[in-house]
Design an enzyme around this catalytic site. Structure first.
Site, short mmCIF file in Angstrom:
data_model
loop_
_atom_site.label_atom_id
_atom_site.label_comp_id
_atom_site.label_asym_id
_atom_site.label_seq_id
_atom_site.Cartn_x
_atom_site.Cartn_y
_atom_site.Cartn_z
N ASP A 1 -3.11 8.46 7.60
CA ASP A 1 -4.06 7.64 8.36
C ASP A 1 -3.26 6.89 9.43
OD1 ASP A 1 -2.83 5.56 6.96
OD2 ASP A 1 -4.51 5.24 5.59
N HIS B 1 -0.18 5.04 6.89
CA HIS B 1 0.46 5.57 5.68
C HIS B 1 0.87 7.03 5.82
CE1 HIS B 1 -2.32 2.28 4.54
NE2 HIS B 1 -1.21 1.84 3.95
N SER C 1 0.81 -1.23 0.00
CA SER C 1 0.00 0.00 0.00
C SER C 1 0.84 1.27 0.00
CB SER C 1 -0.94 0.01 1.21
OG SER C 1 -0.22 -0.13 2.41
#
Length: 362
Positions: free
Chosen positions: A324, A327, A39
């Site tokens: 978040d 990340h 991610s």
């Protein structure tokens, strides 16, 4: 002024210069750039998957050009987006999932949120594209590139030899595998030391596949970050401290990754592999470059640590290290990207940084 403060002031100075230079594009420093990862690099490959690990919704992308929710796990650009700018690409490297035609000859991004070195990693969140599957997707790309360039296999591989390959893998093998005993047996089966060895053995095989079958000759292997210092991890200590158990386990992997880079460079003399020291880059004092919030993310989050749909994020996003619970913000990514491209501290990359890697004549 401390050495650490001086180092971060240097980061600010080079970023100001690099941002202005990245707006003036010549020919890219490599003909193509291929990205494998999780991610931290995913730019939309998970959007069509049945998974909790996708973020094609507001407020993600609020600072991306046009305010578009592309599926990037950030408020704006990712580290590999910015690295592509430094390399001279006029547009970000597009996602494999939705890109066809001539664009693929300049590279593709195969990264997938929740993906890992191990096939099962991230399954607790739903569908994902593991590193093995990302390699298979690259095989498809090679055939397509051969068709577009009208070249035979040897000529296609010679073209691919000149490209840059970046692999950002392993974080989820801890976050969404080893440290989730309710879903995975790995922590019962292996000690942290044994698990790091098992991961490195599989990773070695995967990297050798990239070299032997798919033409990779200039490869940046990104080490694991301080996974115990994410807002998600810190929240388990009531927001006061990093989780040493997570960081220590990740460092066992990194300590085996550096010798792997040495081994690959010794054995494969027509290629060059580098180690990107993510942990080292994260170990300085972020407040020296204007970050003020280090232990919580900028947006309200859901039960998997991603921003709540249509939630209102903080206004001062450049002051947050994290977007978040897992990340980084674009501001944080920009610093990491520059230090990957051009070392600010001698320990940032080993044995060289990306700016020198891409200049090699192999």
């Amino acid at each position: 002024m401390t050495k650490d403060a001086l180092k971060w002031l240097m980061v600010i100075a080079v970023l100001v210069v690099s941002i202005s230079q990245s707006c003036v594009h010549g020919a890219p420093q490599v003909p193509c750039f291929f990205i494998f990862g999780d991610s931290l690099a995913d730019n939309g490959n998970n959007n069509l998957l049945l998974t909790l690990a996708k973020v094609n919704y507001v407020p993600y992308g609020i600072d991306y050009p046009g305010g578009v929710t592309t599926g990037r796990f950030s408020n704006g650009k990712t580290t590999v987006d910015i690295l592509a700018e430094f390399l001279g690409f006029e547009t970000p490297i597009p996602p494999f999932a939705t890109t066809k035609g001539q664009d693929i000859v300049k590279g593709l991004n195969y990264a997938s949120g929740a993906a890992g070195i191990r096939a099962e990693t991230g399954s607790n969140l739903g569908g994902h594209i593991s590193l093995d599957r990302q390699l298979l997707n690259h095989q498809i790309t090679i055939l397509r590139i051969a068709s577009i360039l009208r070249t035979n296999t040897l000529q296609t591989l010679q073209y691919l030899n000149k490209c840059l390959y970046t692999v950002v893998m392993g974080n989820n093998d801890y976050i969404n595998n080893y440290f989730m005993p309710q879903f995975y047996p790995t922590s019962k089966r292996y000690t942290p030391e044994q698990y790091a060895s098992v991961l490195i053995d599989q990773y070695t095989s995967q990297i050798l596949t990239l070299y032997n079958k798919y033409g990779a000759r200039k490869v940046a292997l990104v080490g694991l970050g301080l996974i115990g210092c994410t807002p998600n991890a810190i929240s388990k200590t009531k927001g006061t401290a990093c989780v040493d158990e997570l960081n220590s386990a990740a460092q066992l992997f990194n300590q085996k990754l550096v010798p792997l880079v040495d081994q690959l460079n010794t054995n494969l003399t027509d290629a060059k592999f580098i180690y990107v020291n993510s942990t080292g880059m994260s170990s300085g004092d972020p407040t020296s470059v204007g970050f003020k919030v280090l232990n919580v993310g900028c947006c309200p989050v859901n039960n998997v640590g991603q921003c709540v749909r249509s939630g209102t994020p903080c206004q001062n996003r450049s002051e947050y290290v994290f977007w978040d619970s897992f990340h980084p913000t674009e501001a944080s990514n920009r610093i990491t990207a520059f230090r990957t491209y051009e070392s600010v501290d001698p320990t940032d990359n080993y044995p060289m940084d990306v700016s020198h890697l891409v200049q090699l004549k192999l």
